[in-house]
Design an enzyme around this catalytic site. Structure first.
Site, PDB file in Angstrom:
ATOM      1  N   ASP A 162      73.555  77.708  63.593  1.00 21.68           N
ATOM      2  CA  ASP A 162      72.556  77.325  64.596  1.00 21.68           C
ATOM      3  C   ASP A 162      72.875  77.772  66.019  1.00 21.68           C
ATOM      4  O   ASP A 162      71.975  78.236  66.732  1.00 21.68           O
ATOM      5  CB  ASP A 162      72.335  75.809  64.563  1.00 21.68           C
ATOM      6  CG  ASP A 162      71.641  75.358  63.281  1.00 21.68           C
ATOM      7  OD1 ASP A 162      71.360  76.230  62.436  1.00 21.68           O
ATOM      8  OD2 ASP A 162      71.397  74.160  63.129  1.00 21.68           O
ATOM      9  N   PRO A 163      74.129  77.633  66.517  1.00 18.54           N
ATOM     10  CA  PRO A 163      74.387  78.068  67.890  1.00 18.54           C
ATOM     11  C   PRO A 163      74.095  79.554  68.122  1.00 18.54           C
ATOM     12  O   PRO A 163      73.825  79.971  69.250  1.00 18.54           O
ATOM     13  CB  PRO A 163      75.872  77.758  68.089  1.00 18.54           C
ATOM     14  CG  PRO A 163      76.136  76.626  67.156  1.00 18.54           C
ATOM     15  CD  PRO A 163      75.295  76.944  65.950  1.00 18.54           C
ATOM     16  N   HIS A 205      75.071  74.505  57.349  1.00 17.37           N
ATOM     17  CA  HIS A 205      74.108  75.359  58.045  1.00 17.37           C
ATOM     18  C   HIS A 205      74.232  75.219  59.549  1.00 17.37           C
ATOM     19  O   HIS A 205      74.137  76.195  60.297  1.00 17.37           O
ATOM     20  CB  HIS A 205      72.687  75.002  57.613  1.00 17.37           C
ATOM     21  CG  HIS A 205      71.632  75.853  58.254  1.00 17.37           C
ATOM     22  ND1 HIS A 205      71.141  75.609  59.517  1.00 17.37           N
ATOM     23  CD2 HIS A 205      71.002  76.955  57.829  1.00 17.37           C
ATOM     24  CE1 HIS A 205      70.240  76.522  59.840  1.00 17.37           C
ATOM     25  NE2 HIS A 205      70.131  77.351  58.815  1.00 17.37           N
ATOM     26  N   CYS A 206      74.463  74.013  60.031  1.00 15.88           N
ATOM     27  CA  CYS A 206      74.314  73.740  61.469  1.00 15.88           C
ATOM     28  C   CYS A 206      75.347  74.428  62.342  1.00 15.88           C
ATOM     29  O   CYS A 206      75.000  75.201  63.228  1.00 15.88           O
ATOM     30  CB  CYS A 206      74.356  72.225  61.709  1.00 15.88           C
ATOM     31  SG  CYS A 206      72.957  71.342  61.002  1.00 15.88           S
ATOM     32  N   ILE A 207      76.633  74.156  62.126  1.00 15.63           N
ATOM     33  CA  ILE A 207      77.649  74.585  63.075  1.00 15.63           C
ATOM     34  C   ILE A 207      77.892  76.097  63.060  1.00 15.63           C
ATOM     35  O   ILE A 207      77.909  76.734  64.114  1.00 15.63           O
ATOM     36  CB  ILE A 207      78.964  73.826  62.845  1.00 15.63           C
ATOM     37  CG1 ILE A 207      78.713  72.319  62.937  1.00 15.63           C
ATOM     38  CG2 ILE A 207      80.006  74.247  63.878  1.00 15.63           C
ATOM     39  CD1 ILE A 207      78.097  71.884  64.242  1.00 15.63           C
TER      40      ILE A 207
END
Length: 441
Positions: free
Chosen positions: A262-263, A257-259
């Site tokens: 999120d940005p 999910h993050c990389i």
């Protein structure tokens, strides 16, 4: 309840576990009845929480539910719901809004409400706060409101909820103090941000930093291959510097999910001001094209052997987004497989953590034994399982090309290089076992 966690997934369930261990009375709310039924039966659907730990949580009084009445009288409510991207590329806050509306119906004076779902700066104050105040209570005066970014790293054996510093940003200083006191009951170190926006930005800064640096080495991988430079060795050499450098390594794309997601929240917020966020947008472009590049390299390798990709037998090793977990969210293996299939490759896969795998609705045949399910009904396969059964070895030897997409510990470099006729390693798993049949990204 001392605490009710909304959203019992990769973020919420580890939080419940630590709170239960600290002696708090914990409830959980999730809209998926299968998740709740499984938890009530002592099963876990999350890599980092075992079935035995779920049993311990239940014995400590954990009460998972699909009924929002579990919120009645809760002293603290933590929202850990998903925040995917919308079709327009911005954050989809549907689940956050829904959770806030649910909390508002049960909100009482003195309650602490914390948002942990990753989002753009301003969400806590501009989106969550007005919804909660439909209860008739004023944030910062009659109830506490804070943001605390989740820092879960699935599969990390060293850092978890307790020993990872916890950032909290309150709507007011009193809100921040209430949030810090709450997390301080089961987290070793709590860091107070100036406010909710700073806490929201901290999470996006962490992931944007990783996103941009991964894109840097991914782009380097492309031209280093053309220049005949071993980028993996160059990175290892640079990493010996004890200051001023952190090693990032290339791969077939980015997952989780993050990389990959999120940005974009930060880019969305910056674009709303009328500016492009060029670093993030360029990094996204570079990382998004890596699956295509992997397939192009695969074609080149087969061509060098006098084979076409169309009709070639291609075995994919590892379809999760990172090593030694079952999580497939945004895994680059899927776009790689999609393009290989469109170009006519005959695909099969193996993953010690995945029993079956589909791409665009079509099932990809699996080789090797199915994942081992831990005793007690846990959903996580056993990492101790060895994949080197005769069926998998035969599949390695039979494949025209083997592509390593996730560097699970079970994939021993020497065995891969020994049995695969042609191996394309996108994760550097076989760096220590080079042979003429092995090619690194």
């Amino acid at each position: 309840m001392d605490l009710v966690v909304i959203g019992l997934g990769y973020v919420g369930l580890p939080l419940v576990r630590e709170a239960c261990r600290a002696g708090l009375r914990v409830g959980g709310l999730d809209r998926d009845p299968r998740v709740v039924a499984g938890l009530k039966a002592g099963l876990s659907h999350v890599d980092d929480v075992s079935a035995a730990e779920v049993e311990e949580m239940l014995a400590a009084g954990f009460r998972p539910s699909v009924d929002e009445d579990v919120l009645d009288g809760a002293r603290t409510v933590v929202i850990c719901v998903p925040t995917p991207l919308s079709e327009e590329g911005g954050p989809d806050l549907t689940a956050v809004r829904g959770a806030a509306e649910t909390v508002a119906r049960h909100l009482e004076p003195g309650t602490l409400v914390v948002l942990e779902s990753t989002t753009y700066p301003g969400t806590t104050d501009e989106v969550v706060r007005p919804i909660l105040e439909t209860s008739g209570l004023a944030a910062g005066e009659e109830f506490h409101l804070a943001f605390s970014p989740e820092r879960i790293d699935p599969g990390n054996p060293v850092y978890g909820v307790r020993n990872t510093p916890k950032i909290v940003g309150g709507l007011t200083p009193a809100c921040a103090s209430a949030a810090a006191a709450f997390y301080g009951k089961f987290v070793d170190e709590v860091v107070q941000a100036k406010g909710t926006r700073e806490a929201e930005m901290a999470k996006l800064l962490e992931n944007t930093y990783r996103h941009v640096n991964i894109a840097l080495v991914n782009e380097m991988a492309v031209f280093c291959h053309e220049l005949g430079i071993d980028l993996w060795d160059a990175i290892d050499c640079a990493a010996t510097k004890p200051f001023g450098f952190q090693a990032f390594r290339p791969g077939p794309g980015v997952g989780g999910h993050c990389i990959p997601i999120d940005p974009n929240y930060l880019s969305y917020k910056v674009r709303s001001l009328g500016y492009p966020f060029r670093f993030v947008e360029l990094a996204q472009e570079i990382n998004d094209r890596m699956p295509r590049y992997v397939v192009e390299r695969a074609q080149q390798l087969l061509n060098q052997q006098g084979r076409a990709l169309k009709g070639a037998k291609v075995l994919l090793l590892g379809v999760t987004y990172k090593a030694d977990i079952a999580d497939q969210r945004e895994s680059p293996a899927r776009p790689v497989a999609r393009r290989l299939a469109r170009l006519g490759a005959e695909l099969r896969f193996h993953d010690p953590y995945v029993a079956d795998w589909r791409v665009d609705g079509a099932e990809v045949p699996r080789v090797g034994p199915p994942p081992v399910v831990r005793p007690g009904g846990g959903q996580r396969p056993g990492a101790e399982q060895s994949p080197w059964d005769p069926e998998l070895v035969a599949a390695l030897e039979d494949a025209d090309l083997v592509i390593v997409l996730a560097d699970h510990a079970a994939y021993e470099a020497s065995l891969l290089s020994r049995h695969a006729r042609l191996l394309f390693d996108t994760r550097g798993r076989t760096r220590g076992a080079r042979s003429e049949s092995v090619e690194l990204l």
